[in-house]
Design an enzyme around this catalytic site. Structure first.
Site, PDB file in Angstrom:
ATOM      1  N   HIS A 311       0.908  -1.114   0.062  1.00 30.60           N
ATOM      2  CA  HIS A 311       0.101   0.040   0.070  1.00 30.60           C
ATOM      3  C   HIS A 311       0.969   1.184  -0.064  1.00 30.60           C
ATOM      4  O   HIS A 311       1.869   1.243   0.473  1.00 30.60           O
ATOM      5  CB  HIS A 311      -1.034   0.095   1.165  1.00 30.60           C
ATOM      6  CG  HIS A 311      -2.178   1.017   1.089  1.00 30.60           C
ATOM      7  ND1 HIS A 311      -1.878   2.445   1.296  1.00 30.60           N
ATOM      8  CD2 HIS A 311      -3.537   0.874   0.644  1.00 30.60           C
ATOM      9  CE1 HIS A 311      -2.740   3.051   1.054  1.00 30.60           C
ATOM     10  NE2 HIS A 311      -3.921   2.071   0.751  1.00 30.60           N
ATOM     11  N   ARG A 359      -3.019   1.035  -3.998  1.00 26.91           N
ATOM     12  CA  ARG A 359      -2.680  -0.266  -4.254  1.00 26.91           C
ATOM     13  C   ARG A 359      -3.429  -0.742  -5.455  1.00 26.91           C
ATOM     14  O   ARG A 359      -4.482  -0.202  -6.196  1.00 26.91           O
ATOM     15  CB  ARG A 359      -3.026  -1.114  -2.933  1.00 26.91           C
ATOM     16  CG  ARG A 359      -4.682  -0.475  -2.632  1.00 26.91           C
ATOM     17  CD  ARG A 359      -4.903  -1.760  -1.245  1.00 26.91           C
ATOM     18  NE  ARG A 359      -6.139  -1.063  -0.584  1.00 26.91           N
ATOM     19  CZ  ARG A 359      -6.746  -1.608   0.325  1.00 26.91           C
ATOM     20  NH1 ARG A 359      -6.673  -2.759   0.345  1.00 26.91           N
ATOM     21  NH2 ARG A 359      -7.808  -1.106   0.882  1.00 26.91           N
ATOM     22  N   LYS A 362      -7.364  -0.536  -6.959  1.00 28.50           N
ATOM     23  CA  LYS A 362      -8.149   0.445  -6.501  1.00 28.50           C
ATOM     24  C   LYS A 362      -8.196   1.751  -7.049  1.00 28.50           C
ATOM     25  O   LYS A 362      -7.274   1.809  -7.908  1.00 28.50           O
ATOM     26  CB  LYS A 362      -7.533   0.377  -5.121  1.00 28.50           C
ATOM     27  CG  LYS A 362      -7.650  -0.591  -3.950  1.00 28.50           C
ATOM     28  CD  LYS A 362      -8.878  -1.215  -3.432  1.00 28.50           C
ATOM     29  CE  LYS A 362      -9.796  -0.264  -2.833  1.00 28.50           C
ATOM     30  NZ  LYS A 362     -10.313  -0.606  -1.511  1.00 28.50           N
ATOM     31  N   ASP A 365      -6.926   8.461  -5.913  1.00 29.99           N
ATOM     32  CA  ASP A 365      -7.303   9.421  -4.650  1.00 29.99           C
ATOM     33  C   ASP A 365      -6.069  10.368  -4.593  1.00 29.99           C
ATOM     34  O   ASP A 365      -4.859  10.135  -4.461  1.00 29.99           O
ATOM     35  CB  ASP A 365      -7.420   8.284  -3.522  1.00 29.99           C
ATOM     36  CG  ASP A 365      -7.745   8.856  -2.047  1.00 29.99           C
ATOM     37  OD1 ASP A 365      -7.419  10.327  -2.017  1.00 29.99           O
ATOM     38  OD2 ASP A 365      -8.161   8.432  -1.262  1.00 29.99           O
ATOM     39  N   CYS A 367      -5.015  11.943  -1.826  1.00 28.15           N
ATOM     40  CA  CYS A 367      -4.120  11.857  -1.001  1.00 28.15           C
ATOM     41  C   CYS A 367      -2.882  11.055  -1.161  1.00 28.15           C
ATOM     42  O   CYS A 367      -1.511  11.399  -0.671  1.00 28.15           O
ATOM     43  CB  CYS A 367      -4.677  11.307   0.433  1.00 28.15           C
ATOM     44  SG  CYS A 367      -5.246   9.687   0.604  1.00 28.15           S
ATOM     45  N   TYR A 368      -2.889  10.224  -2.145  1.00 29.64           N
ATOM     46  CA  TYR A 368      -1.774   9.574  -2.612  1.00 29.64           C
ATOM     47  C   TYR A 368      -0.940  10.326  -3.403  1.00 29.64           C
ATOM     48  O   TYR A 368       0.395   9.940  -3.813  1.00 29.64           O
ATOM     49  CB  TYR A 368      -1.997   8.418  -3.531  1.00 29.64           C
ATOM     50  CG  TYR A 368      -3.105   7.178  -2.505  1.00 29.64           C
ATOM     51  CD1 TYR A 368      -2.530   7.043  -1.323  1.00 29.64           C
ATOM     52  CD2 TYR A 368      -4.303   6.825  -3.064  1.00 29.64           C
ATOM     53  CE1 TYR A 368      -3.228   6.024  -0.717  1.00 29.64           C
ATOM     54  CE2 TYR A 368      -5.134   5.935  -2.329  1.00 29.64           C
ATOM     55  CZ  TYR A 368      -4.508   5.632  -1.180  1.00 29.64           C
ATOM     56  OH  TYR A 368      -5.287   4.886  -0.175  1.00 29.64           O
ATOM     57  N   ASP A 426     -10.477  13.958  -2.360  1.00 30.38           N
ATOM     58  CA  ASP A 426     -10.004  12.650  -2.779  1.00 30.38           C
ATOM     59  C   ASP A 426     -10.317  12.558  -4.318  1.00 30.38           C
ATOM     60  O   ASP A 426      -9.428  12.286  -5.198  1.00 30.38           O
ATOM     61  CB  ASP A 426     -10.932  11.715  -1.910  1.00 30.38           C
ATOM     62  CG  ASP A 426     -11.249  10.083  -2.821  1.00 30.38           C
ATOM     63  OD1 ASP A 426     -10.492   9.928  -3.646  1.00 30.38           O
ATOM     64  OD2 ASP A 426     -11.268   9.306  -1.956  1.00 30.38           O
ATOM     65  N   ASP A 433     -11.587  17.716   2.736  1.00 30.58           N
ATOM     66  CA  ASP A 433     -11.206  17.602   4.267  1.00 30.58           C
ATOM     67  C   ASP A 433     -10.086  18.032   4.432  1.00 30.58           C
ATOM     68  O   ASP A 433      -9.221  18.363   3.364  1.00 30.58           O
ATOM     69  CB  ASP A 433     -11.831  16.191   4.676  1.00 30.58           C
ATOM     70  CG  ASP A 433     -10.623  15.278   3.731  1.00 30.58           C
ATOM     71  OD1 ASP A 433      -9.513  15.346   4.181  1.00 30.58           O
ATOM     72  OD2 ASP A 433     -11.340  14.178   3.341  1.00 30.58           O
ATOM     73  N   HIS A 436      -7.128  15.465   3.418  1.00 32.82           N
ATOM     74  CA  HIS A 436      -6.805  15.480   1.646  1.00 32.82           C
ATOM     75  C   HIS A 436      -6.214  16.696   1.260  1.00 32.82           C
ATOM     76  O   HIS A 436      -5.245  16.715   0.286  1.00 32.82           O
ATOM     77  CB  HIS A 436      -8.065  15.133   1.034  1.00 32.82           C
ATOM     78  CG  HIS A 436      -8.416  13.885   1.020  1.00 32.82           C
ATOM     79  ND1 HIS A 436      -9.229  12.944   2.027  1.00 32.82           N
ATOM     80  CD2 HIS A 436      -8.164  12.721   0.325  1.00 32.82           C
ATOM     81  CE1 HIS A 436      -9.075  11.827   1.773  1.00 32.82           C
ATOM     82  NE2 HIS A 436      -8.445  11.371   0.828  1.00 32.82           N
TER      83      HIS A 436
END
Ligand code: FPP
Ligand code: ZN
Length: 557
Positions: A311, A359, A362, A365, A367-368, A426, A433, A436
């Site tokens: 991850h 990952r 998936k 997003d 935040c990655y 995201d 938020d 993020h």
């Protein structure tokens, strides 16, 4: 496979009319991409477009008022086909995951291919207002009631908002007293910080508290108010870290009697490094090996050694942890399978979205942008080896350039992650938020800078004179010097012609080099350039040096 990696795709220019022609076969899509490579425009080729966020309209060294009377062509070309056409390879077996993936790609393509605004600007003021509400509260001075669920994450909320604001160019020193008075009561007499008042110490809340204090800094630019990190009782913190160290595995537990994983290791190492705590006495013995054992068959990293799912969150913890313990070119190559790592990390970036996933199988997003995007700086430094630190000769030494698509991530962030009401999210359809917002801004700043490592004047792994002379003993001398040897440049070495990268690279800094006199009447400061952060600590870059000087000035605890 439901998504294609961007890294192997050639750079591209838009087809002549990407909005009216949709290539129907994979080879047509590919032909479009391949036939369109074109060198990036230089400043001298750029034309004036007041609404174009990338034209340095407030950089007026060479600009006379007559220059702006000629109506220009827009500089920003239409979005390249890579970001506006469905992926070439699609899973023939339909599952919940494959349907979610296609739906996400569809909605992202819509945001990415807006012909009137192919690359929106950063809504800086709206994002600042959103993040300030996390520090000051809303109109009633309170956080939104939904935040009750984060009562055990108070230091995190403070860190996310402060660092997000710092990235946006806000002087967060004005919040120093407020931050200190919120965090001080969370510190336990036995060492470390809890997530809320009266709560047991936890490594992630301790890490977030240390980061928040590190970000808020010295109050004013002269540092007369004193280093905010003085709030931390370094001696009890040091003892508590000994209690959560697992002397057998080399890892760290998250709290006394708690679980053990790479988050624990990374957070403990950041605290040790930023507080200048001694690491002799084998506090980091076996830790590099522990991190190395977290690499999985895919090439990414699981939470713990031997067999968890890889991850992105754990990848950043592992790589940054190793880079705290040594020189990237040495530790990464010694403890990791770099080829597998680059392969897995490349597969985290998807087309057409441009964003990053955490990952396999998936969704992308925002935040990655930090957890995965932030890994690239560390890997590139590991592959390139130490540089000489001279800005002028940067790139003369053979370097790998960008192994990832900065353009793709910047497009995903600007088009898909900005909430119209302020704050970052995201993906489209989700609300903004603080978490993020911060990690997306850090990721955007990573697309704008090249981070590199310089050699230490003293060997990092040699023991102090009185210790046994075995550099592999794990008895690394005081202090953890490696993370303080990083530099950055807004010039990104690149061997691929890439329009958006050239744009990102040439964007002038904001707000330091922009003054009111630079602006034309009625003009506002508009630039997407963010304040640069430290690639391992994720705090403002210059704070790392100031903090190192602070603890170097201390005698013992
Ligand atoms: C899955 O979330 C998330 C994880 C398995 C762990 C994430 C770890 C981090 C973000 C690193 C934390 C770092 C520190 C310093 C504490 P998900 O299933 O909701 O998301 P996904 O579908 O994208 O995997
Ligand atoms: Zn996320």
């Amino acid at each position: 496979m439901s998504a294609a990696s961007l890294s192997s795709a050639p750079s591209s220019k838009a087809p002549s009319n990407p909005t009216t022609r949709t290539p129907s076969t994979p080879s047509e899509v590919f032909d479009d991409i391949l036939s369109s490579a074109q060198p990036p425009p230089t400043y001298s080729q750029q034309t004036w477009n007041p609404s174009n966020p990338y034209f340095p309209h407030y950089h007026n060294q060479n600009m006379s008022s007559t220059a702006i009377t000629t109506p220009p062509e827009p500089l920003i070309p239409p979005t390249p086909a890579l970001f506006t056409t469905p992926p070439i390879l699609q899973d023939t077996l339909q599952t919940h995951s494959s349907k979610d993936q296609l739906a996400t790609a569809e909605i992202c393509m819509k945001h990415l291919s807006n012909p009137s605004d192919p690359f929106p600007i950063l809504s800086r003021r709206e994002h600042i207002a959103f993040l300030e509400s996390g520090i000051l509260g809303g109109q009633n001075g309170k956080l939104h009631r939904g935040m009750v669920a984060l009562d055990a994450s108070r230091p995190w909320i403070i860190y996310w908002c402060l660092q997000g604001l710092a990235s946006l160019g806000v002087d967060v020193g004005k919040y120093r007293e407020r931050v200190i008075s919120s965090l001080r009561p969370l510190q336990n007499a036995s060492g470390g910080f809890g997530g809320g008042n009266g709560q047991e110490s936890h490594i992630t809340s301790s890490y977030a508290a240390v980061l928040a204090l590190a970000v808020v800094g010295r109050g004013d630019e002269n540092g007369e108010e004193g280093e905010a990190l003085e709030v931390v009782d370094r001696r009890t913190m040091f003892h508590w870290l000994h209690e959560i160290k697992d002397w057998e595995s080399g890892g760290f537990r998250v709290c006394i009697g708690g679980e053990e994983d790479v988050r624990g290791v990374y957070c403990a190492l950041v605290i040790l490094a930023l507080l200048g705590l001694p690491t002799s006495g084998n506090l980091v013995k076996g830790t590099k090996e522990y991190l190395g054992r977290c690499q999985t068959y895919e090439g990414g990293f699981g939470a713990t050694p031997n067999g968890n799912e890889a991850h992105g969150g754990y990848a950043f913890c592992t790589l940054a942890g190793l880079c705290i313990l040594g020189e990237p070119a040495v530790v990464l190559k010694k403890y990791l399978d770099m080829d597998r790592l680059v392969s897995w990390l490349s597969a985290r970036q998807y087309a057409p979205e441009g964003g990053l996933s955490g990952r396999t199988n998936k969704l992308v997003d925002g935040c990655y942008s930090t957890w995965v995007g932030g890994c690239w700086a560390l890997i590139e430094a590991g592959i390139n080896g130490p540089q000489d630190g001279n800005e002028e000769t940067l790139g003369e030494k053979k370097v790998v350039g960008s192994l990832w698509s900065r353009e793709g991530l910047a497009r995903y962030i600007m088009n898909c992650c900005q909430s119209p009401k302020g704050g970052l999210r995201d993906k489209p359809g989700k609300g903004a938020d603080y978490y993020h917002s911060n990690y997306i801004l850090l990721g955007l700043a990573s697309t704008q800078n090249y981070f590199y490592y310089t050699s230490s004047p003293i060997p990092l792994s040699s023991p102090p004179p009185s210790s046994p002379s075995n550099p592999e003993s794990g008895d690394i001398p005081i202090p953890l010097a490696a993370p303080f040897l990083w530099h950055y440049s807004p010039r990104i070495p690149s061997n691929t012609p890439n329009v958006a990268e050239a744009i990102v690279k040439d964007m002038p800094a904001w707000p330091d080099d922009v003054t009111e006199e630079d602006l034309l009447p009625g003009q506002e400061v508009e630039s997407d350039r963010l304040k640069v952060h430290h690639p391992i600590f994720n705090i403002p870059f210059e704070r790392a040096g100031e903090i190192e000087a602070w603890w170097k000035g201390k005698m013992g605890f």
